[in-house]
Design a protein around this motif. Structure first.
Motif, PDB file in Angstrom:
ATOM      1  N   GLY A 288       0.716  -1.729   0.132  1.00 18.65           N
ATOM      2  CA  GLY A 288       0.462   0.017  -0.334  1.00 18.65           C
ATOM      3  C   GLY A 288       0.744   1.125   0.401  1.00 18.65           C
ATOM      4  O   GLY A 288       1.097   2.400   0.756  1.00 18.65           O
ATOM      5  N   CYS A 289       1.369   1.347  -1.017  1.00 14.26           N
ATOM      6  CA  CYS A 289       2.994   2.541  -0.930  1.00 14.26           C
ATOM      7  C   CYS A 289       2.480   3.499  -1.329  1.00 14.26           C
ATOM      8  O   CYS A 289       2.467   5.351  -1.078  1.00 14.26           O
ATOM      9  N   GLY A 290       1.480   4.023  -1.620  1.00 15.24           N
ATOM     10  CA  GLY A 290       0.455   5.414  -1.842  1.00 15.24           C
ATOM     11  C   GLY A 290       1.503   5.836  -3.502  1.00 15.24           C
ATOM     12  O   GLY A 290       2.005   5.167  -4.128  1.00 15.24           O
ATOM     13  N   ASN A 291       1.874   7.368  -2.545  1.00 14.71           N
ATOM     14  CA  ASN A 291       2.431   7.795  -4.029  1.00 14.71           C
ATOM     15  C   ASN A 291       4.242   7.748  -3.604  1.00 14.71           C
ATOM     16  O   ASN A 291       5.266   8.507  -4.517  1.00 14.71           O
TER      17      ASN A 291
ATOM     18  N   GLU B 289       1.692   5.414 -10.360  1.00 17.46           N
ATOM     19  CA  GLU B 289       1.704   5.801 -11.450  1.00 17.46           C
ATOM     20  C   GLU B 289       2.904   7.280 -10.863  1.00 17.46           C
ATOM     21  O   GLU B 289       3.908   7.522 -11.294  1.00 17.46           O
ATOM     22  N   GLU B 290       2.168   8.062 -10.152  1.00 14.23           N
ATOM     23  CA  GLU B 290       3.367   9.027  -9.684  1.00 14.23           C
ATOM     24  C   GLU B 290       4.023   8.349  -8.572  1.00 14.23           C
ATOM     25  O   GLU B 290       4.903   9.025  -8.739  1.00 14.23           O
TER      26      GLU B 290
ATOM     27  N   VAL C  20       3.415  -1.941  -3.530  1.00 18.42           N
ATOM     28  CA  VAL C  20       2.974  -2.410  -4.363  1.00 18.42           C
ATOM     29  C   VAL C  20       2.074  -1.370  -3.528  1.00 18.42           C
ATOM     30  O   VAL C  20       1.320  -1.260  -2.687  1.00 18.42           O
ATOM     31  N   ASP C  21       0.740  -0.922  -4.561  1.00 20.39           N
ATOM     32  CA  ASP C  21      -0.332  -0.898  -3.966  1.00 20.39           C
ATOM     33  C   ASP C  21      -1.362  -0.763  -5.467  1.00 20.39           C
ATOM     34  O   ASP C  21      -1.143  -1.749  -6.835  1.00 20.39           O
ATOM     35  N   VAL C  22      -2.250  -0.671  -5.230  1.00 16.22           N
ATOM     36  CA  VAL C  22      -4.050  -1.257  -5.973  1.00 16.22           C
ATOM     37  C   VAL C  22      -4.187  -0.493  -7.115  1.00 16.22           C
ATOM     38  O   VAL C  22      -4.986  -0.285  -8.176  1.00 16.22           O
ATOM     39  N   ASN C  23      -4.084   0.887  -6.317  1.00 14.58           N
ATOM     40  CA  ASN C  23      -4.647   2.208  -6.898  1.00 14.58           C
ATOM     41  C   ASN C  23      -3.708   1.717  -8.162  1.00 14.58           C
ATOM     42  O   ASN C  23      -2.123   2.772  -7.752  1.00 14.58           O
ATOM     43  N   GLU C  24      -3.197   2.154  -9.663  1.00 12.19           N
ATOM     44  CA  GLU C  24      -2.998   2.468 -10.435  1.00 12.19           C
ATOM     45  C   GLU C  24      -2.313   4.024 -10.779  1.00 12.19           C
ATOM     46  O   GLU C  24      -0.724   3.814 -11.162  1.00 12.19           O
ATOM     47  N   ARG C  25      -3.067   5.115 -10.150  1.00  8.69           N
ATOM     48  CA  ARG C  25      -2.571   5.889 -10.364  1.00  8.69           C
ATOM     49  C   ARG C  25      -1.905   6.550  -9.474  1.00  8.69           C
ATOM     50  O   ARG C  25      -0.654   7.431  -9.496  1.00  8.69           O
ATOM     51  N   ALA C  26      -1.791   6.635  -8.199  1.00 11.43           N
ATOM     52  CA  ALA C  26      -0.480   6.213  -7.710  1.00 11.43           C
ATOM     53  C   ALA C  26       0.517   5.823  -7.557  1.00 11.43           C
ATOM     54  O   ALA C  26       1.762   5.781  -7.621  1.00 11.43           O
TER      55      ALA C  26
ATOM     56  N   ALA D 127       7.125   8.266 -11.110  1.00 12.41           N
ATOM     57  CA  ALA D 127       7.365   9.424 -11.715  1.00 12.41           C
ATOM     58  C   ALA D 127       8.377  10.676 -10.638  1.00 12.41           C
ATOM     59  O   ALA D 127       9.135  10.749 -11.019  1.00 12.41           O
ATOM     60  N   ARG D 128       8.052   9.927  -8.858  1.00 13.62           N
ATOM     61  CA  ARG D 128       8.651  10.852  -7.802  1.00 13.62           C
ATOM     62  C   ARG D 128       9.860  10.326  -7.936  1.00 13.62           C
ATOM     63  O   ARG D 128      11.005  10.717  -7.566  1.00 13.62           O
ATOM     64  N   GLY D 129       9.937   8.682  -8.492  1.00 12.04           N
ATOM     65  CA  GLY D 129      11.504   7.740  -8.335  1.00 12.04           C
ATOM     66  C   GLY D 129      12.578   8.135  -9.275  1.00 12.04           C
ATOM     67  O   GLY D 129      13.754   7.633  -9.324  1.00 12.04           O
ATOM     68  N   THR D 130      12.101   8.744 -10.712  1.00 13.88           N
ATOM     69  CA  THR D 130      12.474   8.827 -12.125  1.00 13.88           C
ATOM     70  C   THR D 130      13.499  10.045 -11.052  1.00 13.88           C
ATOM     71  O   THR D 130      13.731  10.753 -11.136  1.00 13.88           O
ATOM     72  N   GLY D 131      15.261   9.172 -12.065  1.00 14.14           N
ATOM     73  CA  GLY D 131      16.299  10.173 -11.344  1.00 14.14           C
ATOM     74  C   GLY D 131      16.045   9.960 -10.144  1.00 14.14           C
ATOM     75  O   GLY D 131      17.549  11.253  -9.849  1.00 14.14           O
TER      76      GLY D 131
END
Length: 282
Positions: free
Chosen positions: A67-70, A98-99, A90-96, A102-106
Motif C-alpha cells: 500500500g505504498c501510495g505515492n 504512476e505517481e 505495491v498498491d492497487v491504485n494504478e494512479r498512485a 514519476a517521483r522515483g525517476t532520476g
C-alpha cells in the motif's frame, strides 16, 4: 493503499446509509488519494520517523511497502539500502503507482513500483528482509489474510511492521460533547475497520510472528487545517447536518464552535497511531 471511506444517502428517508468502502481506491475521505497522502505525511512526520527507526533499513536489504501510495516512503527506504539492496512498493491504485514511478525517476535509488493486491503479493515465500504497511489494513475486508500474506513473503527472521490509526481514539476539543461523539462515531464507522489499531498485535501473533510489540504514538492535530487534512472532520460535521445524523441547527452550531476555537488559536484534535511489529520465526 487507499480506499473510499465516506458515507451518504438515506434509506427511505430514514437513517443515513453506510455505503462502506466500495473498493474505489482513487479517493480517501472524499479527496484525491495522492494529495491526501502528501498532506497526511506532514502531519504524521513523527510517526513515520518512528516506523523508519523500528524497521531499521540497512544496506543490502530487500524491503516491501504494501500500500505504498505515492511512493515517498519507498524512496526514503531505498536511500537506506544502497548500494546492493532493493525496495519495492505495491498498491492497487494504478494512479498512485504512476505517481510513485514519476517521483522515483532520476533519484538513482533502488526503488521500484507495481500494482498488486495485499491479498496476492507477486513474490516468492521469504523474499524480503522486512515488510511494512502504513494506514492500509484499516481499509481491507480481511485484515488477517493480508497480514498472513505479508508474513509469507518475509524471510525467516525478517520483520513485519503494520501501523494504523485507531479511529475510536479521536478527540476534538469542542463544547457539545454529545454531538461531537455522534459525528465521530458515524464518520469513522464508514471506515471498514475503524478500531483496527487495537487489534493489530493480536493479528500479528495469529499470523505466527514472534516477539510481537505494539506502541501507541500520539497524533496532535493543531488547528483545523491539520484536522481536516487527516480526518476530514469539518466536512463530516457539515455532512452530518445534511444527512440527518445531527439536526441541522446543531451541526451549524458545532461548525461555529470549530471556527471559534480556530480563531482563538485553540482548536486541537488528538488521536493515536498504533505501530505493531513482529519477527518471523526461524
Amino acid at each position: 493503499m487507499t480506499s473510499e471511506a465516506t458515507a451518504g444517502g438515506h434509506a427511505g428517508g430514514g437513517e443515513p446509509v453506510w455505503k462502506g468502502e466500495p473498493g474505489n481506491t482513487s479517493t480517501l475521505l472524499g479527496r484525491p488519494a495522492v494529495g491526501y497522502l502528501d498532506a497526511a505525511a506532514d502531519t504524521l512526520a513523527t510517526v513515520k520517523r518512528e516506523i523508519l527507526r523500528r524497521l531499521a533499513p540497512a544496506p543490502g536489504q530487500r524491503l516491501l511497502d504494501v500500500g505504498c501510495g505515492n511512493g515517498a516512503d519507498v524512496l526514503e527506504l531505498a536511500g537506506r539500502v544502497v548500494p546492493a539492496g532493493e525496495v519495492i512498493g505495491v498498491d492497487v491504485n494504478e494512479r498512485a503507482i504512476e505517481e510513485a514511478r514519476a517521483r522515483g525517476t532520476g533519484t538513482g535509488v533502488p526503488a521500484s513500483f507495481q500494482s498488486a493486491s495485499a491479498f496476492a503479493l507477486p513474490f516468492a515465500d521469504g523474499h524480503f528482509d522486512g515488510v511494512r504497511a502504513e494506514r492500509v489494513v484499516q481499509h481491507l475486508p480481511d485484515p488477517a489474510a493480508a497480514i498472513a500474506e505479508m508474513v509469507r513473503v518475509a524471510r525467516p527472521g525478517g520483520r513485519v511492521l503494520v501501523a494504523d490509526p485507531d479511529h475510536g481514539m479521536w478527540a476534538p476539543d469542542l463544547d457539545d460533547r454529545e454531538a461531537t461523539r455522534a459525528v465521530l462515531a458515524w464518520w469513522f464507522d464508514n471506515i471498514r475497520n475503524p478500531w483496527i489499531g487495537r487489534r493489530l498485535s493480536g493479528l500479528l501473533r495469529a499470523a505466527g510472528l514472534v516477539e510481537v510489540q505494539a506502541r501507541l504514538m500520539p497524533v496532535v492535530l493543531d488547528g483545523v487545517t491539520a484536522a481536516d487534512g487527516l480526518t476530514g472532520f469539518s466536512d463530516a460535521v457539515r455532512r452530518a447536518g445534511e444527512l440527518g445524523v445531527l439536526e441541522p441547527d446543531r451541526a451549524r452550531a458545532l461548525t461555529a464552535n470549530i471556527a471559534e476555537r480556530e480563531a482563538d488559536g485553540g482548536f486541537l484534535m488528538y488521536g493515536a497511531m498504533i505501530l505493531a511489529e513482529g519477527r518471523k520465526g526461524d
